[in-house]
Scaffold this active site. Structure first.
Site, PDB file in Angstrom:
ATOM      1  N   GLU A 128       0.787  -1.247   0.000  1.00  0.00           N
ATOM      2  CA  GLU A 128       0.000   0.000   0.000  1.00  0.00           C
ATOM      3  C   GLU A 128       0.815   1.291   0.000  1.00  0.00           C
ATOM      4  O   GLU A 128       0.733   2.087   0.936  1.00  0.00           O
ATOM      5  CB  GLU A 128      -0.897   0.027   1.249  1.00  0.00           C
ATOM      6  CG  GLU A 128      -1.923  -1.031   1.306  1.00  0.00           C
ATOM      7  CD  GLU A 128      -2.768  -0.952   2.581  1.00  0.00           C
ATOM      8  OE1 GLU A 128      -2.383  -0.240   3.519  1.00  0.00           O
ATOM      9  OE2 GLU A 128      -3.815  -1.593   2.613  1.00  0.00           O
ATOM     10  N   GLU A 144      -6.020  -8.547   1.028  1.00  0.00           N
ATOM     11  CA  GLU A 144      -6.505  -8.092   2.330  1.00  0.00           C
ATOM     12  C   GLU A 144      -7.971  -7.716   2.206  1.00  0.00           C
ATOM     13  O   GLU A 144      -8.357  -7.033   1.256  1.00  0.00           O
ATOM     14  CB  GLU A 144      -5.766  -6.832   2.828  1.00  0.00           C
ATOM     15  CG  GLU A 144      -4.419  -7.060   3.418  1.00  0.00           C
ATOM     16  CD  GLU A 144      -3.848  -5.802   4.056  1.00  0.00           C
ATOM     17  OE1 GLU A 144      -4.588  -5.040   4.693  1.00  0.00           O
ATOM     18  OE2 GLU A 144      -2.632  -5.600   3.897  1.00  0.00           O
TER      19      GLU A 144
HETATM   20  C1  BG6 Z   1      -4.050  -2.415   5.748  1.00  0.00           C
HETATM   21  C2  BG6 Z   1      -2.631  -2.749   6.149  1.00  0.00           C
HETATM   22  O1  BG6 Z   1      -4.124  -1.134   5.256  1.00  0.00           O
HETATM   23  O2  BG6 Z   1      -4.989  -2.398   6.765  1.00  0.00           O
HETATM   24  C3  BG6 Z   1      -2.509  -3.707   7.318  1.00  0.00           C
HETATM   25  O3  BG6 Z   1      -1.911  -3.258   5.056  1.00  0.00           O
HETATM   26  C4  BG6 Z   1      -3.513  -3.304   8.378  1.00  0.00           C
HETATM   27  O4  BG6 Z   1      -1.184  -3.710   7.770  1.00  0.00           O
HETATM   28  C5  BG6 Z   1      -4.904  -3.364   7.789  1.00  0.00           C
HETATM   29  O5  BG6 Z   1      -3.418  -4.036   9.553  1.00  0.00           O
HETATM   30  C6  BG6 Z   1      -6.004  -3.071   8.777  1.00  0.00           C
HETATM   31  O6  BG6 Z   1      -5.754  -1.851   9.417  1.00  0.00           O
HETATM   32  P1  BG6 Z   1      -5.762  -1.740  11.004  1.00  0.00           P
HETATM   33  O7  BG6 Z   1      -5.363  -0.352  11.295  1.00  0.00           O
HETATM   34  O8  BG6 Z   1      -7.147  -2.068  11.416  1.00  0.00           O
HETATM   35  O9  BG6 Z   1      -4.776  -2.744  11.498  1.00  0.00           O
END
Ligand code: BG6
Length: 497
Positions: free
Chosen positions: A192, A386
């Protein structure tokens, strides 16, 4: 053969993590300190709806040097995957994973980034992890840089604000390509890059109190250097890796909707969408889009580029697009909107969408739209690396966690992935975020949980660390085992909190 209810046979199913959010063991095995080792948990802000609350400063690094740095740093202990990886991988295998996305901690391989020889103990750790995954039939997908880098590169160069990071990064990439060429088929150069606009320390190791340049310009300058690093790594990968290896980019994809059909609002949505697609434009097509060059000029952003950079970008294009997808965003032609292009959580509330407790709009249909949009624009395969729901879970006295809301979230998104495949989009796989509870990136807290596996640990690292299967564990296992047909079982409870 596939029918309308099942996903393709070669569709990759699994989960995704990052080294700095799971490994722990921050000072073991010869590892150097990482930028993420300085990320604080701040209860006063993390437990609310705030995201990306920590920006580390140069003053923090000075305090650390003087032994005066105070705070709680959960990414130093993660969930102890470093010692418990066998148990965790066995649980992933039990769910039927065929893929597992993880990252290599750069300072575990080159502790300061500047050594001429890699740290063998660090390399040997990832050998063991990959061997364990492969023994269970799980293909690793490896991110080279997921929100961390050796802190020494921040101290010395102010991170990716400087081109000086290129040489250490490409050296690191070459080392791990050579070492794991027969174990890892899928690679991602950076996680990202577009989040540099939200936290340039997290994304690019830049501390803002050590530069006079404006923050937005800093973010795009660091991104330009990362584009070059990515392209040079791709070039090295093509030379070192077997022909069937695939190297991808990865963006946080946010679908953008205009608040009204007013042409000015539609134009604003288009602009914000172009700003989000800028990263894939450069890395898939190999050159800067005119829309961003105009944006730089209109906003007086002086992003320095050197002679020869164009050629590097043109030669280092990627094989696939990895996306994280959590939300969509709504916008309008209103004061300030031009500046909001990198926002993670939209400034305007879409009345048609529910939100998570952290204020993230939940929009499964937006995922289908995004997949179609990416395919229409680039015609290269897309990998969802993700997606998931961060929520507060309750561990019951009988060691159960009833996370119907998570089942509903993943169910609804997977249904839309299936629709996108039926639309003709080449989707490589689905790796949901945090299949096992881990430390939040944005807030460094443990209590924002994404997993199918509960980890008995609190925000301060207290707890037994025991792994406990949530209700979503067997649900996801059944979905994978049926190649998606189980999605058509009884309707899950909608997002209830
Ligand atoms: C993504 C990242 O943007 O979001 C992860 O690549 C991150 O590293 C995930 O954990 C969720 O975000 P958060 O802040 O809820 O952990």
């Amino acid at each position: 053969m596939t029918d309308a209810r099942t996903f393709p046979e070669d569709f990759l199913w699994g989960g995704a993590t990052a080294a700095n959010q799971i490994e722990g063991a921050y000072d073991e095995g010869g590892k150097g300190l990482s930028t993420s080792d300085f990320a604080r948990y701040k209860p006063e802000v993390s437990d609310g709806a705030d995201n990306f609350t920590f920006e580390v400063t140069g003053a923090d690094l000075d305090a650390a040097d003087a032994g005066r740095l105070e705070g709680v740093f959960p990414k130093r202990w993660g969930i102890d995957f470093y010692h418990r990886y066998k148990e965790d991988i066995a649980l992933f295998a039990e769910m039927g994973f065929t893929t597992f996305r993880m990252s290599i901690s750069w300072p575990r391989i080159y502790p300061t980034g500047l050594e001429t020889e890699p740290n063998e103990e660090g390399l040997a750790f990832y050998d063991k992890v990959f061997d364990e995954l492969l023994a269970h039939g799980i293909q690793p997908v490896v991110t080279l840089s997921h929100y961390e880098m050796p802190i020494e590169l921040t101290r010395r160069y102010n991170g990716w604000l400087s081109r000086e990071c290129l040489e250490p990064y490409v050296k690191f990439a070459r080392t791990v390509f050579e070492r794991y060429r027969d174990k890892v088929r899928y690679w991602i150069t950076f996680n990202e890059m577009n989040m540099n606009l939200t936290s340039v320390y997290t994304g690019a190791g830049v501390v803002m109190d050590r530069t006079d340049r404006p923050e937005r310009e800093v973010a795009y300058q660091a991104t330009h250097h990362q584009f070059l690093g990515s392209a040079l790594a791709v070039r090295a990968g093509k030379e070192i890796l077997p022909p069937d290896a695939r190297i991808g980019t990865m963006i946080n994809r946010i679908e953008v909707y205009p608040a009204t059909p007013r042409p000015e609002d539609v134009l604003q949505a288009l602009r914000e969408d172009q700003a989000n697609l800028f990263y894939t434009d450069v890395q898939v097509r190999g050159s800067y889009p005119g829309s961003m060059l105009r944006y730089f000029a209109d906003h007086g952003l002086n992003v320095e580029m050197a002679e020869g950079d164009d050629e590097i970008l043109a030669e280092g294009t990627v094989d696939y697009i990895g996306i994280s997808y959590y939300m969509s965003h709504m916008t309008a032609d209103r004061p300030g909107a031009q500046e909001d292009v990198g926002l993670l959580v939209g400034a305007m509330k879409n009345p048609h969408l529910e939100q998570t407790p952290w204020g993230w709009p939940v929009d499964p249909v937006g995922l289908r739209i995004s997949l179609n949009r990416l395919w229409d624009r680039y015609q290269v395969p897309v990998f969802i690396v993700e997606n998931g729901l961060g929520a507060i879970d309750t561990l019951e006295d009988d060691d159960t966690v009833h996370d119907d809301y998570r089942i509903a979230y993943v169910h609804d998104h997977l249904v839309q992935v299936r629709e996108a495949i039926a639309d003709g989009v080449a989707v490589m796989g689905y790796a949901s975020w945090g299949p096992i509870d881990l430390i939040s990136c944005g807030t460094s807290q443990m209590s924002k949980r994404y997993g199918y596996i509960y980890v008995d640990q609190d925000n301060y690292g207290r707890g037994s660390g025991r792994r406990i299967r949530k209700d979503s564990f067997s649900w996801y296992r059944d979905v994978i085992a049926s190649r998606g047909a189980a999605l058509d079982g009884p309707e899950p409870t909608p997002l209830g909190r």
